[in-house]
Motif scaffolding. Structure first.
Motif, PDB file in Angstrom:
ATOM      1  N   TYR A   1      12.796 245.801 -28.366  1.00 60.50           N
ATOM      2  CA  TYR A   1      13.401 246.123 -27.064  1.00 60.50           C
ATOM      3  C   TYR A   1      14.625 245.250 -26.809  1.00 60.50           C
ATOM      4  CZ  TYR A   1      13.939 245.117 -22.046  1.00 60.50           C
ATOM      5  OH  TYR A   1      14.454 244.847 -20.808  1.00 60.50           O
TER       6      TYR A   1
ATOM      7  N   GLN B   1      -0.673 255.214 -22.792  1.00 59.49           N
ATOM      8  CA  GLN B   1      -1.012 255.382 -24.211  1.00 59.49           C
ATOM      9  C   GLN B   1      -2.468 255.015 -24.474  1.00 59.49           C
ATOM     10  OE1 GLN B   1       1.966 253.182 -26.463  1.00 59.49           O
ATOM     11  NE2 GLN B   1       3.436 254.833 -26.237  1.00 59.49           N
TER      12      GLN B   1
ATOM     13  N   HIS C   1      12.271 255.292 -25.323  1.00 58.76           N
ATOM     14  CA  HIS C   1      11.283 255.065 -26.385  1.00 58.76           C
ATOM     15  C   HIS C   1      12.043 255.214 -27.688  1.00 58.76           C
ATOM     16  CE1 HIS C   1       7.772 256.764 -28.933  1.00 58.76           C
ATOM     17  NE2 HIS C   1       7.638 255.464 -28.857  1.00 58.76           N
TER      18      HIS C   1
ATOM     19  N   ILE D   1       9.123 250.602 -25.633  1.00 61.00           N
ATOM     20  CA  ILE D   1       9.356 251.411 -24.436  1.00 61.00           C
ATOM     21  C   ILE D   1      10.025 250.515 -23.400  1.00 61.00           C
ATOM     22  CG2 ILE D   1       8.220 252.610 -22.504  1.00 61.00           C
ATOM     23  CD1 ILE D   1       6.024 253.352 -24.595  1.00 61.00           C
TER      24      ILE D   1
ATOM     25  N   TRP E   1      12.538 253.406 -31.968  1.00 61.92           N
ATOM     26  CA  TRP E   1      11.792 252.714 -33.030  1.00 61.92           C
ATOM     27  C   TRP E   1      12.769 252.183 -34.085  1.00 61.92           C
ATOM     28  CZ3 TRP E   1      11.146 257.458 -30.947  1.00 61.92           C
ATOM     29  CH2 TRP E   1      11.611 258.565 -31.657  1.00 61.92           C
TER      30      TRP E   1
ATOM     31  N   SER F   1       7.304 244.512 -30.668  1.00 60.19           N
ATOM     32  CA  SER F   1       7.862 245.570 -29.840  1.00 60.19           C
ATOM     33  C   SER F   1       8.846 244.977 -28.821  1.00 60.19           C
ATOM     34  CB  SER F   1       6.715 246.304 -29.134  1.00 60.19           C
ATOM     35  OG  SER F   1       7.202 247.361 -28.359  1.00 60.19           O
TER      36      SER F   1
ATOM     37  N   SER G   1      11.886 260.521 -26.535  1.00 62.51           N
ATOM     38  CA  SER G   1      12.802 259.371 -26.555  1.00 62.51           C
ATOM     39  C   SER G   1      13.235 259.009 -25.138  1.00 62.51           C
ATOM     40  CB  SER G   1      13.981 259.666 -27.486  1.00 62.51           C
ATOM     41  OG  SER G   1      14.777 258.525 -27.624  1.00 62.51           O
TER      42      SER G   1
ATOM     43  N   PRO H   1       8.145 250.629 -32.601  1.00 69.36           N
ATOM     44  CA  PRO H   1       8.509 251.328 -31.372  1.00 69.36           C
ATOM     45  C   PRO H   1       8.487 250.406 -30.160  1.00 69.36           C
ATOM     46  CG  PRO H   1       6.239 251.851 -31.969  1.00 69.36           C
ATOM     47  CD  PRO H   1       6.750 250.889 -33.003  1.00 69.36           C
TER      48      PRO H   1
ATOM     49  N   TYR I   1       4.975 257.496 -21.985  1.00 70.83           N
ATOM     50  CA  TYR I   1       5.560 256.170 -21.761  1.00 70.83           C
ATOM     51  C   TYR I   1       4.574 255.202 -21.113  1.00 70.83           C
ATOM     52  CZ  TYR I   1       9.870 258.916 -22.181  1.00 70.83           C
ATOM     53  OH  TYR I   1      10.842 259.765 -22.610  1.00 70.83           O
TER      54      TYR I   1
END
Ligand code: FES
Ligand SMILES: [Fe+2]
Length: 465
Positions: free
Chosen positions: A359, A181, A307, A322, A309, A355, A295, A320, A178
């Motif tokens: 979210y 990356q 997480h 987060i 997608w 992203s 997830s 995806p 999370y």
């Protein structure tokens, strides 16, 4: 009407996975949690990316205790108790900003952003100057313990707490999916903040391991085709895992290797390149070899992650996102939710934008998942306040036979390369693990629990307490 419960019986029931229903709305439980859970656990307050420059600050709470989380002029992160040394006013009333000093609104004492007291109006006349009241060494109270991991700043109100990494234990392995990356880590946006009339433990438990609710609670999201994957009915093919102080859920991925599977959930190649140089071989193996994608998750007591997608446009393309979220108790029946968008600092700008859109569609105050979830949690909490709830033990034993052995065995080391214990399919292993940590905290001020009750087949929902 509340009566003092038999705490030994309550804790024994919790450890058995038979949860006394009143624990989700009970004033005495809330008071004990404030002291035993939130007074001794590592509680997340902010991420370093929220205060990048000297003077940047955010004000965050651990229950009633307000803290200024600030980067001082030397670049160090400080967590200062937001209460004036004079008569106790909150020194900083804004939620976010940049300041070299904080001046108390009540009588004007001022503090540098490292907490040191530097200004008292009429110092000489009122206090006799430095000889009467020396400002030196007077400082806003620092949080008893502060520690960080991947830029996440945690405080502990217990100065003798074990170090954060010891507390997190093997969950730190999963935290990287999370919040690391790439070598640059993540940046957080937000938080959105709102209050729900629900007990804080419900959200924490749900994110820790409740794959079982997805096909029902979130049926409408699946029906309108928002998700190509993860499809709700496929949740049972994923795993729940628990390691150290936290645990979470995963989705089973289609056949492939690490790159194709990360592509499948929508990551562009350049981000995958960085993941492949940042994550350990074991971390890569959970996705590349074992075929599971991380997830939702929760770290005890009240920090959760998600997480996912979803499709964000009229295409088959998924994106995806987060999110970090915190379940901040306000009272036994009320929680302040803080929800941050979280993204790799090095992600392409276009990815960050899409992203963020993904979210907002799913989580945050307008998120579709959020609306579905909260409806259940508010309803549950209000019923938990009544007298009948004191007679009911909720069944949280999914995944166990009556004798306590598991219905499916945990995955072996060749099936799950991560630390901790992982099971395929529906189970409440994680919710029980979370509440066992809760019981371990609560036990510090109540008599030790008695011996376990008889065979689980005898466990009926009628509370013994
Ligand atoms: S309470 Fe802050 S200056 Fe008096
Ligand atoms: Fe949900």
């Amino acid at each position: 009407m509340t009566e003092t419960p038999d705490w030994a019986a309550v804790l024994r029931d919790v450890r058995e996975g038979m949860i006394p229903a009143h624990l989700y709305n009970d004033a005495e439980t809330h008071r004990r949690e404030a002291k035993e859970v939130f007074g001794r656990s590592w509680v997340f307050v902010a991420h370093e990316s929220e205060i990048p420059r000297p003077g940047d600050y955010v004000v965050r709470r651990v229950l009633e205790d307000s803290f200024i989380v600030v980067r001082d002029e030397g670049g160090a992160v400080r967590v200062l108790f937001n209460m004036c040394l004079h008569r106790g006013m909150q020194v900083c009333r804004a939620e976010i900003g940049n300041a070299s000093h904080f001046r108390c609104p009540y009588h004007g004492w001022s503090y540098r952003n490292d907490g040191r007291l530097v200004g008292l109006p009429f110092h000489r006349d009122a206090y006799g100057g430095e000889a009467g009241y020396a400002r030196q060494r007077q400082t806003l109270l620092p949080a008893p313990a502060v520690d960080t991991c991947n830029g996440l700043i945690f405080v502990n109100l217990d100065p003798n707490a074990v170090p954060l990494l010891d507390f997190l234990g093997d969950f730190a392995f999963y935290l990287d999916y999370y919040t690391r990356q790439s070598g640059s880590g993540v940046e957080l946006r937000g938080p959105q903040r709102w209050r729900i009339k629900a007990n804080w433990k419900i959200g924490a438990e749900n994110f820790a391991g409740d794959m079982y609710h997805t096909p029902y609670t979130h049926a409408s999201i699946v029906e309108i085709g928002l998700f190509r994957e993860p499809r709700a009915e496929r949740r049972k093919d994923g795993t729940t895992y628990w390691a150290g102080s936290g645990g979470g859920t995963t989705y089973k991925l289609p056949p492939g290797d690490l790159r194709s599977r990360l592509n499948y959930v929508g990551y562009p190649d350049e981000m995958i390149d960085r993941m492949m140089t940042t994550w350990s071989p074991r971390q890569q193996a959970v996705i590349g070899d074992d075929g599971f994608m991380i997830s939702a998750a929760t770290v005890f007591p009240n920090l959760s992650f998600v997480h996912n997608w979803p499709r964000v446009a009229e295409s088959e393309h998924v994106l995806p996102f987060i999110s970090l979220r915190q379940w901040q108790p306000v009272g036994p029946d009320e929680t302040e939710v803080l929800s941050w968008f979280c993204v790799d600092r090095e992600a392409p700008q276009r990815f960050k934008e899409l992203s963020y859109k993904a979210y907002l569609m799913c989580f945050g105050s307008t998120g579709m998942f959020e609306q579905d979830d909260v409806e259940n949690w508010v309803s549950l909490t209000s019923t938990a306040a009544g007298s009948m709830a004191r007679r009911l033990r909720l069944n949280s034993r999914m995944g166990l036979w009556p004798d306590g052995t598991t219905i499916v065995p945990p995955l072996g080391p060749d099936q799950w390369h991560g630390p901790g214990t992982s099971y395929v399919g529906y189970g409440e292993h994680n919710q029980r693990a979370l509440l066992r940590l809760w019981a371990d905290c609560m036990e510090r001020s109540v008599p030790a629990a008695g011996p376990p009750v008889g065979p689980a087949a005898d466990r009926d929902p009628v509370a013994s307490a």
